[in-house]
Design a protein around this motif. Sequence first.
Motif, short mmCIF file in Angstrom:
data_model
loop_
_atom_site.label_atom_id
_atom_site.label_comp_id
_atom_site.label_asym_id
_atom_site.label_seq_id
_atom_site.Cartn_x
_atom_site.Cartn_y
_atom_site.Cartn_z
N UNK A 49 18.31 85.04 36.97
CA UNK A 49 17.69 86.35 36.76
C UNK A 49 18.30 87.43 37.67
N UNK A 50 19.26 87.04 38.50
CA UNK A 50 19.82 87.97 39.50
C UNK A 50 21.29 88.26 39.19
N UNK A 51 21.61 89.55 39.05
CA UNK A 51 22.99 89.98 38.82
C UNK A 51 23.66 90.27 40.17
N UNK A 52 24.83 89.70 40.37
CA UNK A 52 25.51 89.81 41.66
C UNK A 52 26.86 90.50 41.51
N UNK A 53 27.08 91.53 42.32
CA UNK A 53 28.39 92.17 42.41
C UNK A 53 29.13 91.57 43.60
N UNK A 54 30.34 91.06 43.38
CA UNK A 54 31.14 90.46 44.44
C UNK A 54 32.25 91.43 44.83
N UNK A 108 24.21 79.31 39.24
CA UNK A 108 23.39 79.91 38.19
C UNK A 108 23.28 81.42 38.23
N UNK A 109 23.87 82.08 39.24
CA UNK A 109 23.77 83.54 39.33
C UNK A 109 24.61 84.22 38.25
N UNK A 110 24.18 85.42 37.84
CA UNK A 110 24.94 86.24 36.90
C UNK A 110 25.93 87.08 37.69
N UNK A 111 27.20 87.02 37.38
CA UNK A 111 28.21 87.82 38.07
C UNK A 111 28.45 89.08 37.25
N UNK A 112 28.09 90.23 37.81
CA UNK A 112 28.24 91.50 37.08
C UNK A 112 29.60 92.15 37.32
N UNK A 167 17.35 96.25 44.81
CA UNK A 167 16.22 95.84 43.99
C UNK A 167 16.24 94.33 43.79
N UNK A 168 15.13 93.81 43.26
CA UNK A 168 14.92 92.37 43.24
C UNK A 168 15.86 91.62 42.31
N UNK A 169 16.33 92.27 41.24
CA UNK A 169 17.14 91.53 40.28
C UNK A 169 18.63 91.73 40.50
N UNK A 170 19.02 92.22 41.69
CA UNK A 170 20.43 92.47 41.96
C UNK A 170 20.79 92.08 43.39
N UNK A 188 32.98 82.24 41.40
CA UNK A 188 32.87 80.93 40.75
C UNK A 188 31.79 80.09 41.42
N UNK A 189 31.71 80.15 42.76
CA UNK A 189 30.70 79.39 43.49
C UNK A 189 29.29 79.87 43.13
N UNK A 190 29.12 81.18 43.01
CA UNK A 190 27.82 81.74 42.65
C UNK A 190 27.45 81.39 41.21
N UNK A 191 28.44 81.41 40.32
CA UNK A 191 28.17 81.05 38.93
C UNK A 191 27.72 79.60 38.81
N UNK A 192 28.31 78.73 39.61
CA UNK A 192 27.90 77.32 39.58
C UNK A 192 26.45 77.14 40.01
#
Length: 433
Positions: free
Chosen positions: A347-352, A373-377, A416-419, A367-371
Amino acid sequence: MRKQRRSFRRVKWLGLILVVIIAVVLGCYAGINRKNPAHEIGDTDHEIIHVMIMGVDSRKDDVGRSDTLMVASIDKTAEKAALLSVPRDTRVAIDGHGYDKINHAYAYGGHELSQKSVEGLLGVPMDHYIIIDTKSFERIIDAIGGVDIDVEKRMYYEDPWDDNGGLVIDLYPGEQHMDGKKAIQYVRYRDGEGDIGRIGRQQKFMKACLAQVLTPEILPHLPDIVKEVSSAVKTDMSVTELLSFAKMMKTFQANGLEAQMVPGQPAYHKDISYWIPDITDVRDLLASELGLTLTEAAEQEAQEAEDKYDADLPKDLKMLAHKTSGGTKLTDQDKKDSDDEPMKPEEIAVMVINSSGIDGAGAEVAAALQRKGFIISGVETGKTSSNPTTTITTSTRNTDVFYGMPFACVIRDGGSSNQAVVNIGRDYHKKGK
């Protein structure tokens, strides 16, 4: 004669102010919709013009890059207007330079090459351009007396895109009056939403500017505004055209103004983030926002352009999220974060952001975050490699969700909570090293 010339110049700069205001208006009333009868695009009964509006980050040692890019489409016959925001990471064909981010076109060949790249993406000619020096925004905001903005969430981080590595964005939620320095922090802030959230905040900022500029209290500030705008704005529009647009402003409001973003989806390739546009969708959107429809020839041309674009995409390009339809409204999560329960990674979109100076670190962390379950934006490279420590910035409710990362990091509140934003520092160690 000399007096007339001074008067002419003053009228022109006042006209430029009005054009900036018009650009603001076009970006503010996305929620005002009114159905118009559909017309064939290119109908000679309709006089349609397209104006490219660019915010350029000029620098001493080079021409800079376009930090903000919008296209204002005006149907003078139907007295209707629309605004299309083009994300600066949009991957397009740039004449003589292959495929690259659209904001690089200005650095390669000024507004002429930017215009050619925009025309190739949208399939319509740009009739005029307006270029605004973004480094002057702060002074212009101060000249109009500041703006009132309701900050929708906690915003904090050291801006990794700042050339000098010194811009610290530190804003708290709530209604507040901002001077130029604070307002620029709000406009530049980016989080897990990437360009989508940033464009939404730009439009909110524009609305605040319009509200301030249209107050009677602005009149005493006009000399200072003229001074700042005259040094910050460049355009090929005549005084007659500027004043004509100003007169049409109220009609545009009455007939409905649309503001959208180029439809597409985020992706990254070799640690570089891109926005991949849907060419058929964006051309259809450009027409439909004015109540028009594409001709069969235009539809065929759009499909051919999209087929070629898709065929030229790198085979190892990684798509990051579902395609957007072009909307840029702030989400309910942005407006209010009242739930204290931690969210799930999906449920969380992550900017790297790779600010480590280490090639490939961004893709590896993504790739580590995707494994997990995080959404990579998005995956981007910061302008500075002086960041010593890897940080993860997210809301208080989700700090625990990021514990146990396979790399050393400091987790802190903000956003915010979802990012979330992961800013990779020099302390990062790539696998196998």
